[in-house]
Write a protein that holds these residues in place. Structure first.
Motif, short mmCIF file in Angstrom:
data_model
loop_
_atom_site.label_atom_id
_atom_site.label_comp_id
_atom_site.label_asym_id
_atom_site.label_seq_id
_atom_site.Cartn_x
_atom_site.Cartn_y
_atom_site.Cartn_z
N THR A 186 0.84 -1.19 0.00
CA THR A 186 0.00 0.00 0.00
C THR A 186 0.87 1.24 0.00
OG1 THR A 186 -1.74 -1.15 1.20
CG2 THR A 186 -1.79 1.26 1.25
N ALA A 187 0.69 2.07 -0.98
CA ALA A 187 1.51 3.29 -1.11
C ALA A 187 0.87 4.39 -0.30
CB ALA A 187 1.62 3.69 -2.57
N SER A 188 1.08 4.37 0.99
CA SER A 188 0.44 5.37 1.85
C SER A 188 1.41 5.88 2.91
CB SER A 188 -0.80 4.78 2.52
OG SER A 188 -0.46 3.64 3.28
N GLY A 189 2.60 6.22 2.48
CA GLY A 189 3.52 6.87 3.41
C GLY A 189 4.87 6.23 3.53
N SER A 190 4.96 5.08 4.19
CA SER A 190 6.27 4.49 4.43
C SER A 190 6.15 2.99 4.59
CB SER A 190 6.89 5.11 5.69
OG SER A 190 6.09 4.82 6.83
N LEU A 191 7.26 2.33 4.31
CA LEU A 191 7.37 0.90 4.56
C LEU A 191 7.90 0.69 5.97
CD1 LEU A 191 9.01 -0.22 1.18
CD2 LEU A 191 6.64 -0.53 1.87
#
Length: 872
Positions: free
Chosen positions: A59-64
């Motif tokens: 999910t591309a929502s901030g950080s891994l």
């Protein structure tokens, strides 16, 4: 697939650095791999040659966080093994960037909120600093909001790609996708239209779980039970004969929505009421009393009020008893402002007016106060704790509202389809095997079809328009369907064939479906998206069904199941052959790491501190399905292994080992029993590690290889230095150098999936090409000609070596101190093995005289006399 040349007359020139180290390897080798296309998929292939991976799109929502490093490394280890095993590995990467997580990130990051009524501003720029108060955020158009979602998610994804590349994922970065890009939108819409045409998708006006904060419908798979404070309220309905029928409920605010009372058919207390009517307090509405087996005689007073809708059981009773719908809760979480038509008494209408338009909480206070003032409460509310449904990302309890939504059939209302989906699950190989039961339990527990429509802005639109009648009403029964060649379409901006833009939302014109598909409805199509389904039939048939789906065990009920549902309806098969389920990362308190809990570790920190090979070692040490503690100690061990590999390889190559000495199906040159013992043990490790990889037990393959590696460096290399330097005959030197070359070659291949940077660096010192394109080692090539070799010679001599070293350590002298004499005692078989390598043992320990004595049950070193020397 190319393979490095072996056994050539002209070996690669050996170029060993003076001071090998791990620093700088990641940047250097990643650049080389990218330039040389080391991990590129060859499209000119056959299905038999391909190993395809349906990679999870993060999910591309901030950080891994470190959990991503953990699970993606495990997948990469498997991909690297398959590539070395001769497969053309299809290993793409996607980004899951449509849906609620991206919307929330964009809202918070820029300080904006979407308002579809605001016109599009092509020159809009978000504020440099978001307003602290959400009420002060910019209200922007849907189009502008989507533009910001695309922009921010693209920036996040570049950061993710850089981190995954640094970690050494052998992804083909030429094959990527975004779940919101044009190709994914077209694929998702195409799949929906085909499911619609086949009757697998349908629209219905039905009770729907609704999150009042996010203003969107919620599917069963997104529900989460949470314990909350509540209270039991007691009051009477009035029977025709004047009797009071006591009800206990936690939701008195739904009293105006009551449509019936229900009790168990065998409950003698209420059997005389079945078929009769009773009247609700305050509102004076008559409702019928029904028998139903779901009613629980031992719960509360044994009789319950059915409201539309308080919980999922109300929905079941409403459907099975064919009850009327009397909804009073709107999508905003407030009660309807107009008094319902079924409340007809003046007193009842006055009572409702005091609740109208209030939130659920305020409406509850209002009705309880009214009951109390009218002396209708039988007792003061009793405080309790009880489980309530929440949206997994939400903060307020869900309501059930009636709305028009899209569904996909998933077996929740169809026993035949449910059995079919269970059978699809049984076609898969599950790793670990017990995870299959989680899948089956979920499918068997479904109570409705998959609700796939969401009332959001950023997502894949439903590719549907509806004609508007001359009366201005949408004709939902006859939707306008685009041709597949037109996809993707946005029905809120695009115009259907045969209409003009001026006819939008006008009588006789059309309207676009305002909703978007649930993000899982698009993510469920990752095999189709990355396989170019419907676009490139050759690629699709070369990769589908995929060989592997790796994912977390916590999303079996969502991503795994939904993908099986779509593959079953669209292709009639299971989407993959293997499902590999990774575990969670636990913090020191044994709790799952998650961004919401604030207990995650940032991956860049550990990569900076220990390096990628070390972090990969920790991740690959954990078995599939196993929840694993975040363990810095394991990373330190992994770093030590990588450094030791560099230094031991330098030593072996400087001893004279080279490519031309690697054995290829003949061990004639290997004459020394100790050398032959090492090689037969190596063949056994290769055999067992290969079997472990084939069973998806990569952690066992690592353990076997690492154990052998330390035996090789700590015992064998110490024992053979004298021979390798030419201290004995040419034949003995040739024997040991062939053994060193063959063992180093095999170890680099065995460790390559786990520590790609250190192994590639060593490979480049003396071999052409990449170790990651080299063939996986074959046990039979090494074992040929070693039928009489004794695998136990090395461990037996290793025990003696440890004993002599310990004697020197106990005497506090340096290890190079000469042994004047010593005795080695042990069973006959062990003593004979030590005798076979006595010269190597004596040379390695600087021993003048070692007496071998048969006796006892285990090897013992004693009576060691040392040369007088300075203390260590």
């Amino acid at each position: 697939m190319s393979e490095n040349p072996q056994g050539t007359d002209t070996p690669t020139e050996i170029n060993v650095p003076d001071r090998p180290g791990l620093e700088g390897l990641e940047e250097k080798l990643n650049q080389r791999w990218a330039e040389e296309g080391t991990y590129s998929f060859n499209e000119d292939t056959t299905r038999a040659d391909v190993y395809s991976i349906d990679t999870p799109p993060p999910t591309a929502s901030g950080s891994l966080h470190v959990g991503h490093v953990f699970s993606y490394t495990q997948t990469d280890v498997l991909a690297r093994y398959q590539r070395m095993n001769g497969k053309n590995v299809f290993y793409p990467m996607g980004w899951d960037d449509n849906g609620l997580p991206t919307e929330r990130r964009v809202q918070n990051y820029y300080g904006v909120r979407c308002d579809p009524a605001v016109p599009y501003d092509p020159d809009y720029q978000p504020p440099a600093q978001p307003a602290k108060n959400q009420r002060d955020w910019d209200a922007i158009s849907r189009h502008n909001f989507i533009d910001l979602c695309l922009k921010l998610s693209e920036e996040d994804e570049k950061v993710f790609e850089d981190l995954f590349t640094r970690l050494g994922l052998s992804v083909d970065w030429n094959i990527t996708y975004r779940t919101i890009d044009e190709h994914s939108r077209a694929t998702s819409q195409r799949a929906f239209l085909r499911d619609l045409a086949a009757g697998n998708a349908y629209m219905a006006e039905a009770p729907t779980m609704w999150d009042v904060t996010f203003r969107t419908a919620v599917a069963q798979a997104e529900l989460e039970d949470r314990e909350v404070d509540g209270a039991q309220h007691r009051f009477n309905f009035t029977a025709a004969d004047g009797r009071g029928i006591e009800i206990m409920t936690t939701r008195p605010e739904l009293l105006p929505a009551c449509v019936a009372l229900v009790a168990h058919p065998d409950d003698e207390r209420y059997q005389d009421l079945f078929g009769s009517t009773v009247t609700s307090p305050l509102f004076g509405v008559e409702v019928e009393v029904h028998p139903h087996p779901l009613a629980k005689p031992d719960k509360g007073t044994g009789i319950a009020m059915i409201c539309t809708f308080g919980d999922a059981t109300d929905v079941t009773w409403w459907r099975e008893l064919n009850l009327p719908t009397r909804s009073i809760v709107g999508r905003d979480g407030r009660l309807m402002r107009e008094t319902p038509e079924w409340i007809t008494t003046d007193a009842g209408r006055a009572a409702y007016e005091q609740m109208a338009g209030k939130t659920i909480f305020s409406a509850k206070e209002s009705v309880v106060n009214q009951l109390r003032e009218a002396e209708l409460l039988l007792a003061e509310p009793t405080k309790i704790k009880h489980a309530v449904n929440f949206f997994e990302k939400g903060e307020r309890p869900l309501e059930i509202v009636t709305s028009r939504q899209w569904y996909i059939r998933n077996g929740g209302r169809d026993a035949e389809r449910r059995d079919e989906l269970i059978e699809r699950g049984r076609e898969l190989e599950w790793h670990p095997g017990h995870m299959r039961s989680r899948y089956e339990n979920w499918v068997e527990g479904l109570n409705g079809d998959w609700l796939v429509s969401r009332q959001r802005f950023f997502g894949v639109p439903f590719p549907i328009w509806y004609p508007i009648t001359q009366d201005g009403e949408p004709d939902y029964e006859n939707p306008i369907i685009p041709d597949e060649q037109q996809l993707p379409v946005d029905p809120l901006e695009d115009v259907p064939a045969g209409y003009t833009a001026e006819q939008r939302d006008q009588p006789g014109g059309f309207m676009g479906d305002p909703d978007v598909l649930d993000t899982w409805a698009t993510s469920s199509l990752t095999p189709q998206i990355v396989g170019n389904w419907g676009v490139d039939e050759k690629r699709f048939r070369n990769v589908f069904p995929f060989d592997l789906r790796p994912q977390g065990h916590d999303i079996i009920r969502t991503w795994l199941f939904s993908t099986v549902v779509r593959s079953n309806s669209l292709e009639g098969v299971a989407p993959w052959k293997n499902a590999a389920l990774s575990g969670w990362i636990l913090d020191p308190d044994r709790k799952k790491m998650s961004k919401s809990k604030g207990n995650v570790v940032v991956p860049t920190e550990i990569l900076d501190q220990f390096g990628s090979d070390a972090v990969r070692y920790w991740a690959a040490s954990a078995r599939l399905g196993a929840d694993t503690a975040y363990e810095v100690g394991q990373m330190k061990i992994g770093r030590r292994l990588a450094i030791k590999l560099l230094n031991a390889s330098k030593f072996a190559l400087n001893l004279g080992a080279d490519e031309s000495q690697i054995l290829h199906g003949s061990a004639d040159v290997v004459t020394n029993p100790l050398d032959r013992s090492l090689l037969v043990r190596l063949a056994e490790v290769i055999e067992k590690a290969t079997a472990a990889f084939e069973a998806y037990e990569y952690a066992r393959a690592l353990d076997l290889t690492e154990s052998f590696f330390w035996d090789f460096t700590d015992d064998y290399v110490e024992l053979i230095k004298d021979r390798a330097y030419g201290g004995r005959s040419e034949a003995e030197t040739a024997s040991v150098r062939a053994t060193l070359a063959t063992t180093l070659d095999a170890l680099l291949r065995l460790l390559a999936p786990f520590q790609p940077f250190a192994t590639e660096e060593v490979w480049s010192w003396w071999r052409a090409g990449s170790v990651h394109r080299a063939a996986w080692p074959k046990a039979e090539e090494i074992r040929a000609g070693l039928a009489d070799a004794d695998a136990e010679i090395l461990p037996s001599v290793g025990q003696a070596l440890i004993g002599l070293r310990k004697a020197k350590s106990d005497a506090k002298v340096k290890q190079r101190t000469r042994v004047l004499s010593g005795t080695i005692t042990g069973p006959d078989a062990i003593i004979e093995r030590v005798r076979a390598a006595l010269e190597d043992l004596s040379a390695a320990t600087a021993a003048d005289s070692l007496e071998l004595v048969v006796g006892g049950t285990e090897l013992v070193v004693s009576d060691v006399e040392l040369e007088q020397a300075e203390e260590a």
